[in-house]
Design an enzyme around this catalytic site. Structure first.
Site, PDB file in Angstrom:
ATOM      1  CG  ASP A 106      -1.938   0.965   1.195  1.00 10.85           C
ATOM      2  OD1 ASP A 106      -2.774   0.966   0.287  1.00 10.85           O
ATOM      3  OD2 ASP A 106      -1.849   2.026   2.285  1.00 10.85           O
ATOM      4  CE1 TYR A 215      -5.712   6.646   1.147  1.00 11.54           C
ATOM      5  CE2 TYR A 215      -5.103   7.056   3.246  1.00 11.54           C
ATOM      6  CZ  TYR A 215      -5.494   6.371   2.353  1.00 11.54           C
ATOM      7  OH  TYR A 215      -5.668   4.937   2.514  1.00 11.54           O
ATOM      8  CG  HIS A 271      -5.421  -3.781   0.406  1.00  9.62           C
ATOM      9  ND1 HIS A 271      -4.853  -2.900  -0.903  1.00  9.62           N
ATOM     10  CD2 HIS A 271      -5.205  -2.480   1.230  1.00  9.62           C
ATOM     11  CE1 HIS A 271      -3.929  -2.010  -0.285  1.00  9.62           C
ATOM     12  NE2 HIS A 271      -4.485  -1.846   0.899  1.00  9.62           N
TER      13      HIS A 271
END
Length: 292
Positions: A106, A215, A271
């Site tokens: 990630d 983010y 994920h």
């Protein structure tokens, strides 16, 4: 039963130039660095660390501002992946380790790429898991997932990037939000149980613990990745995706920035690869490390 750290590993803290990092260390041999992503801490690697430590020195940090890193004051800035890679590089230097095999999941995969592209002579190989790079992979990069025009993709990417709004709405419900977040992207639902969620919630519910700046740094990451990609990586790269998640988009990202790329898609996996399918993860990664 609460998780017990393997006796071959220790918890450690280290003060770097502008951040304090927590890391777990075990094993001996060539160095492998494991980097988690958002929604996780070092703890996500708990099922693969001991096996890797049979042949490698394994370093497993909490990234800047996450878990026990940055305590008691979480840094407010520095969440672009080049800066976070600098933290990890300084950690490796202070420990007198390297060159390293670097493995990321990630956001940790994006950090691992930034590390590999910035400190090229100090990296043996890169394993890039469950991520697509911003800025360099065209319609197969992060931008693909942030595009909501045609179908519901990963809407949380845009939600988390909205300054302060996500924190306002998640505050006080961090555990519930994380539980939903894990379930949204998982196939093996037993891989992250209630006790595991408690571990993560303690980190992300703390003051400044959400660290959604990871983010908000995506657009700076895109600028940095375009610059770094002007010279492709020459080290061996393994790109690993879950069949029920990013699939082969990891490979697309890496082929845009590296010459020697091998791709694997793990079946029946979402994920959370090292937690959902640790055996498959170890099988592919250890074989790759042995080849390089």
């Amino acid at each position: 039963m609460p998780y017990q750290l393997d006796s071959g590993f220790t918890h450690n803290m280290i003060d770097l130039d502008d951040v304090r990092l927590h890391y777990v260390r075990g094993g001996s041999g060539p160095t492998v660095v494991l980097l988690h992503g958002w929604g996780s801490t070092w703890y996500m690697w708990r099922r693969v660390m001991a096996s890797l430590a049979e042949n490698y020195t394994v370093i497993v940090p909490d990234l800047r501002g996450i878990g026990d890193s940055g305590m008691p004051q979480k840094p407010l800035t520095g969440y672009d992946k080049v800066t976070v890679a600098g933290d990890i590089h300084q950690l490796v230097e202070r420990l007198g380790l390297g060159p390293v095999h670097i493995i990321g999941h990630d956001h940790g995969a994006a950090v691992a790429y930034a590390y590999s592209a910035t400190y090229r002579d100090e990296v043996r190989s890169l394993v890039f898991c469950e991520m697509a790079l911003m800025g360099v992979a065209g319609d197969k990069g992060i931008e693909y997932f942030m595009d909501q025009r045609e179908e519901l993709r990963l809407w949380h990417l845009s939600f988390h990037a909205a300054n302060h709004v996500a924190e306002m709405l998640i505050h006080g419900k961090e555990r519930e939000y994380l539980r939903w977040f894990y379930r949204m992207q998982i196939v093996n639902v037993d891989a992250i149980d209630d006790e595991d969620i408690d571990v993560y919630a303690r980190s992300y519910a703390g003051p400044g613990g959400l660290r959604l700046e990871y983010y908000r740094a995506f657009y700076q990451d895109g600028i940095d990745n375009k610059r770094l990609a002007q010279q492709k990586l020459t080290i061996p790269v393994l790109a690993v995706g879950g069949a029920n998640s990013i699939r082969d988009l990891c490979v697309s990202s890496m082929e845009a920035v590296a010459d020697d790329v091998e791709g694997v898609v793990v079946p029946e996996c979402g994920h959370w690869l090292p937690e959902e399918r640790p055996e498959a993860f170890l099988e592919n990664v250890t074989a790759f490390l042995q080849r390089v």
